[in-house]
Design a protein around this motif. Structure first.
Motif: not given
Length: 228
Positions: A2-5, A171-174, A194-199, A202-205
């Motif tokens: 999963r590619r993050r911004a 919420r869509d992340g889960i 491993y969800f990645g960044e769904i918060g 600052a919360a991180g992955n």
């Protein structure tokens, strides 16, 4: 994968950097497999790649070693292929597990683009059966994939708020989709997601571990045997 911004907050990047050297976990089993890492270095990249080894074997164990190592090396090569003179690559956080019947790992990398404020993390997970010498896919984990995803989603709704994401996660992340749960690894206590960044940034992955006991009703007979 999963590619993050690129707009990844500095706090999350610093946390990843501080924990990179300490986050590799090896659960030893009486199989003879040994986990280690090797470093790939080149122009604008330096990353550590998990690998396993075992002496004097043939058959499924040898096949498992080769399948596991080649898959992670292939993932690392794929990341390196994205490096440019203005895009640097370094190790993020890795995880490795050796069980009686399984090898599992997460390979994490940080990309840092020139003039970007912060790096972003990408990652790959991979699990190999020692019994068959073949990769275990998400659909192999459950008797019915949709039923398994539903249970994972319900568990995520319980576990994610206990992470750095808190109650403000996306919420869509889960939701029970293959894309949300495609990055998983095996741990002795359960299935690491491993969800990645769904918060917040600052919360991180976000990572959770769903206990095997919570999944027992939907695990395939093959997977029950492998994690027993």
């Amino acid at each position: 994968m999963r590619r993050r911004a690129l707009a990844h907050l500095f706090t999350a990047a610093v946390l990843a950097g501080l924990t990179a050297s300490a986050a590799t976990v090896v659960a030893h089993a009486d199989t003879g497999f040994r986990m280690s890492e090797y470093t790939l270095t080149g122009s604008n990249y330096k990353i550590s790649v998990p690998r396993t080894d075992i002496d004097g074997v043939d058959g499924p164990y040898l096949a498992a070693r080769d399948e596991f190592n080649s898959s992670l090396r292939g993932a690392a090569d794929g990341y390196i292929a994205k490096v440019t003179p203005t895009l640097n690559l370094s190790t993020s956080v890795n995880f490795t597990y050796v069980g009686p019947h399984l090898l599992s790992a997460k390979l994490g990398v940080n990309y840092f683009a020139e003039h970007a404020a912060h790096p972003y993390e990408d990652f790959t997970t991979h699990t190999t059966s020692l019994d068959s010498g073949k990769a275990i896919q998400l659909q192999d984990v459950f008797t019915d994939l949709n039923a398994g995803l539903t249970v994972l989603s319900k568990q995520a709704a319980i576990l994610v708020p206990k992470t750095n994401a808190g109650d403000t996660y996306y919420r869509d992340g889960i939701l029970p989709t293959v894309d949300n749960y495609r990055n998983w690894a095996v741990d002795s206590g359960g299935m690491r997601i491993y969800f990645g960044e769904i918060g917040s940034h600052a919360a991180g992955n976000i990572v959770i571990t769903v206990p095997w006991s919570a999944l027992s009703s939907v695990l395939s007979p093959q997977m029950k045997a492998l994690v027993a």
